[in-house]
Design a protein around this motif. Sequence first.
Motif, PDB file in Angstrom:
ATOM      1  N   MET A  30     -17.796 -13.224  68.914  1.00 17.71           N
ATOM      2  CA  MET A  30     -17.565 -11.810  69.143  1.00 17.71           C
ATOM      3  C   MET A  30     -17.325 -11.037  67.845  1.00 17.71           C
ATOM      4  O   MET A  30     -17.302  -9.806  67.847  1.00 17.71           O
ATOM      5  CB  MET A  30     -16.368 -11.630  70.077  1.00 17.71           C
ATOM      6  N   PHE A  31     -17.160 -11.771  66.737  1.00 14.43           N
ATOM      7  CA  PHE A  31     -16.848 -11.097  65.485  1.00 14.43           C
ATOM      8  C   PHE A  31     -18.113 -10.647  64.780  1.00 14.43           C
ATOM      9  O   PHE A  31     -19.124 -11.351  64.761  1.00 14.43           O
ATOM     10  CB  PHE A  31     -16.068 -12.026  64.559  1.00 14.43           C
ATOM     11  N   ASN A  32     -18.064  -9.477  64.173  1.00 14.49           N
ATOM     12  CA  ASN A  32     -19.179  -8.997  63.373  1.00 14.49           C
ATOM     13  C   ASN A  32     -19.347  -9.876  62.139  1.00 14.49           C
ATOM     14  O   ASN A  32     -20.452 -10.267  61.783  1.00 14.49           O
ATOM     15  CB  ASN A  32     -18.940  -7.546  62.979  1.00 14.49           C
ATOM     16  N   THR A  33     -18.235 -10.136  61.467  1.00 16.94           N
ATOM     17  CA  THR A  33     -18.218 -11.078  60.344  1.00 16.94           C
ATOM     18  C   THR A  33     -16.957 -11.913  60.438  1.00 16.94           C
ATOM     19  O   THR A  33     -15.954 -11.485  61.014  1.00 16.94           O
ATOM     20  CB  THR A  33     -18.233 -10.366  58.979  1.00 16.94           C
ATOM     21  N   MET A  34     -17.004 -13.105  59.872  1.00 12.57           N
ATOM     22  CA  MET A  34     -15.815 -13.955  59.832  1.00 12.57           C
ATOM     23  C   MET A  34     -15.960 -14.927  58.682  1.00 12.57           C
ATOM     24  O   MET A  34     -17.034 -15.500  58.500  1.00 12.57           O
ATOM     25  CB  MET A  34     -15.620 -14.722  61.136  1.00 12.57           C
ATOM     26  N   GLY A  35     -14.894 -15.094  57.931  1.00 13.65           N
ATOM     27  CA  GLY A  35     -14.990 -16.031  56.836  1.00 13.65           C
ATOM     28  C   GLY A  35     -13.770 -16.053  55.963  1.00 13.65           C
ATOM     29  O   GLY A  35     -12.667 -15.753  56.409  1.00 13.65           O
ATOM     30  N   TRP A  36     -13.987 -16.411  54.713  1.00 17.15           N
ATOM     31  CA  TRP A  36     -12.909 -16.699  53.782  1.00 17.15           C
ATOM     32  C   TRP A  36     -12.957 -15.807  52.557  1.00 17.15           C
ATOM     33  O   TRP A  36     -14.033 -15.546  52.001  1.00 17.15           O
ATOM     34  CB  TRP A  36     -13.000 -18.169  53.341  1.00 17.15           C
ATOM     35  N   TYR A  37     -11.773 -15.393  52.153  1.00 19.79           N
ATOM     36  CA  TYR A  37     -11.576 -14.613  50.952  1.00 19.79           C
ATOM     37  C   TYR A  37     -10.429 -15.270  50.188  1.00 19.79           C
ATOM     38  O   TYR A  37      -9.688 -16.072  50.754  1.00 19.79           O
ATOM     39  CB  TYR A  37     -11.215 -13.165  51.303  1.00 19.79           C
ATOM     40  N   ARG A  38     -10.286 -14.907  48.931  1.00 18.43           N
ATOM     41  CA  ARG A  38      -9.161 -15.442  48.177  1.00 18.43           C
ATOM     42  C   ARG A  38      -8.633 -14.409  47.206  1.00 18.43           C
ATOM     43  O   ARG A  38      -9.340 -13.501  46.799  1.00 18.43           O
ATOM     44  CB  ARG A  38      -9.563 -16.722  47.426  1.00 18.43           C
ATOM     45  N   GLN A  39      -7.359 -14.608  46.852  1.00 17.78           N
ATOM     46  CA  GLN A  39      -6.722 -13.708  45.907  1.00 17.78           C
ATOM     47  C   GLN A  39      -5.843 -14.514  44.966  1.00 17.78           C
ATOM     48  O   GLN A  39      -4.894 -15.173  45.412  1.00 17.78           O
ATOM     49  CB  GLN A  39      -5.901 -12.640  46.628  1.00 17.78           C
ATOM     50  N   ALA A  40      -6.191 -14.467  43.698  1.00 17.84           N
ATOM     51  CA  ALA A  40      -5.402 -15.120  42.669  1.00 17.84           C
ATOM     52  C   ALA A  40      -4.381 -14.125  42.121  1.00 17.84           C
ATOM     53  O   ALA A  40      -4.578 -12.911  42.228  1.00 17.84           O
ATOM     54  CB  ALA A  40      -6.314 -15.623  41.559  1.00 17.84           C
ATOM     55  N   PRO A  41      -3.310 -14.609  41.516  1.00 18.85           N
ATOM     56  CA  PRO A  41      -2.289 -13.702  40.969  1.00 18.85           C
ATOM     57  C   PRO A  41      -2.888 -12.712  39.980  1.00 18.85           C
ATOM     58  O   PRO A  41      -3.633 -13.095  39.075  1.00 18.85           O
ATOM     59  CB  PRO A  41      -1.312 -14.664  40.289  1.00 18.85           C
ATOM     60  N   GLY A  42      -2.590 -11.442  40.183  1.00 16.19           N
ATOM     61  CA  GLY A  42      -3.071 -10.418  39.278  1.00 16.19           C
ATOM     62  C   GLY A  42      -4.519 -10.024  39.449  1.00 16.19           C
ATOM     63  O   GLY A  42      -5.043  -9.226  38.673  1.00 16.19           O
ATOM     64  N   LYS A  43      -5.174 -10.578  40.469  1.00 17.78           N
ATOM     65  CA  LYS A  43      -6.584 -10.266  40.690  1.00 17.78           C
ATOM     66  C   LYS A  43      -6.787  -9.680  42.077  1.00 17.78           C
ATOM     67  O   LYS A  43      -5.940  -9.817  42.960  1.00 17.78           O
ATOM     68  CB  LYS A  43      -7.438 -11.525  40.527  1.00 17.78           C
ATOM     69  N   GLN A  44      -7.939  -9.035  42.249  1.00 17.62           N
ATOM     70  CA  GLN A  44      -8.273  -8.480  43.550  1.00 17.62           C
ATOM     71  C   GLN A  44      -8.768  -9.573  44.491  1.00 17.62           C
ATOM     72  O   GLN A  44      -9.256 -10.620  44.054  1.00 17.62           O
ATOM     73  CB  GLN A  44      -9.358  -7.412  43.400  1.00 17.62           C
ATOM     74  N   ARG A  45      -8.633  -9.311  45.764  1.00 11.86           N
ATOM     75  CA  ARG A  45      -9.162 -10.236  46.761  1.00 11.86           C
ATOM     76  C   ARG A  45     -10.680 -10.271  46.641  1.00 11.86           C
ATOM     77  O   ARG A  45     -11.325  -9.223  46.489  1.00 11.86           O
ATOM     78  CB  ARG A  45      -8.747  -9.798  48.161  1.00 11.86           C
ATOM     79  N   GLU A  46     -11.247 -11.473  46.708  1.00 15.77           N
ATOM     80  CA  GLU A  46     -12.692 -11.612  46.559  1.00 15.77           C
ATOM     81  C   GLU A  46     -13.273 -12.457  47.677  1.00 15.77           C
ATOM     82  O   GLU A  46     -12.607 -13.303  48.273  1.00 15.77           O
ATOM     83  CB  GLU A  46     -13.038 -12.262  45.206  1.00 15.77           C
ATOM     84  N   LEU A  47     -14.531 -12.226  47.924  1.00 15.09           N
ATOM     85  CA  LEU A  47     -15.262 -12.984  48.928  1.00 15.09           C
ATOM     86  C   LEU A  47     -15.460 -14.414  48.459  1.00 15.09           C
ATOM     87  O   LEU A  47     -15.850 -14.662  47.314  1.00 15.09           O
ATOM     88  CB  LEU A  47     -16.625 -12.339  49.171  1.00 15.09           C
ATOM     89  N   VAL A  48     -15.197 -15.349  49.341  1.00 15.53           N
ATOM     90  CA  VAL A  48     -15.516 -16.758  49.079  1.00 15.53           C
ATOM     91  C   VAL A  48     -16.747 -17.149  49.872  1.00 15.53           C
ATOM     92  O   VAL A  48     -17.766 -17.546  49.313  1.00 15.53           O
ATOM     93  CB  VAL A  48     -14.324 -17.670  49.440  1.00 15.53           C
ATOM     94  N   ALA A  49     -16.648 -17.035  51.187  1.00 16.97           N
ATOM     95  CA  ALA A  49     -17.769 -17.392  52.049  1.00 16.97           C
ATOM     96  C   ALA A  49     -17.543 -16.773  53.412  1.00 16.97           C
ATOM     97  O   ALA A  49     -16.430 -16.848  53.946  1.00 16.97           O
ATOM     98  CB  ALA A  49     -17.894 -18.913  52.179  1.00 16.97           C
ATOM     99  N   ILE A  50     -18.579 -16.166  53.958  1.00 17.49           N
ATOM    100  CA  ILE A  50     -18.457 -15.598  55.296  1.00 17.49           C
ATOM    101  C   ILE A  50     -19.730 -15.816  56.087  1.00 17.49           C
ATOM    102  O   ILE A  50     -20.801 -16.037  55.520  1.00 17.49           O
ATOM    103  CB  ILE A  50     -18.173 -14.077  55.278  1.00 17.49           C
ATOM    104  N   PHE A  51     -19.566 -15.754  57.407  1.00 16.72           N
ATOM    105  CA  PHE A  51     -20.698 -15.631  58.300  1.00 16.72           C
ATOM    106  C   PHE A  51     -20.895 -14.141  58.542  1.00 16.72           C
ATOM    107  O   PHE A  51     -20.044 -13.475  59.109  1.00 16.72           O
ATOM    108  CB  PHE A  51     -20.453 -16.346  59.621  1.00 16.72           C
ATOM    109  N   ALA A  52     -22.031 -13.632  58.070  1.00 22.55           N
ATOM    110  CA  ALA A  52     -22.344 -12.230  58.298  1.00 22.55           C
ATOM    111  C   ALA A  52     -22.901 -12.062  59.709  1.00 22.55           C
ATOM    112  O   ALA A  52     -23.127 -13.045  60.417  1.00 22.55           O
ATOM    113  CB  ALA A  52     -23.351 -11.765  57.268  1.00 22.55           C
TER     114      ALA A  52
END
Length: 115
Positions: A30-52
Amino acid sequence: QVQLVESGGGLVQAGGSLRLSCAASRSIFMFNTMGWYRQAPGKQRELVAIFASGGTPNYGDSVKGRFTISRVNAEKTVYLQMTSLKPEDTAVYYCGANYIGHDYWGQGTQVTVSS
């Protein structure tokens, strides 16, 4: 409402592997997208892997060839298999999903890769 619960983080040496899990409270179809993101200290959240939308997996450039996203619809779970881990992979990993125009996030799971 959607709940996402991550598990599987931890401490691993460089070159090692980990598998993260994200369990959803409703069918992941039912989700439009679903997946993984990550955020390291002092950095912005970034895409790791998703199902588009349409189910095509997309990967961040820094993890291509090392990480694999998969899903088991019957379990309402998305997995992230991480191999050849590097210290720069250290971050809080978040499961995220988009459903009816809203973004939902899990609480995050810490992954620490020691050199």
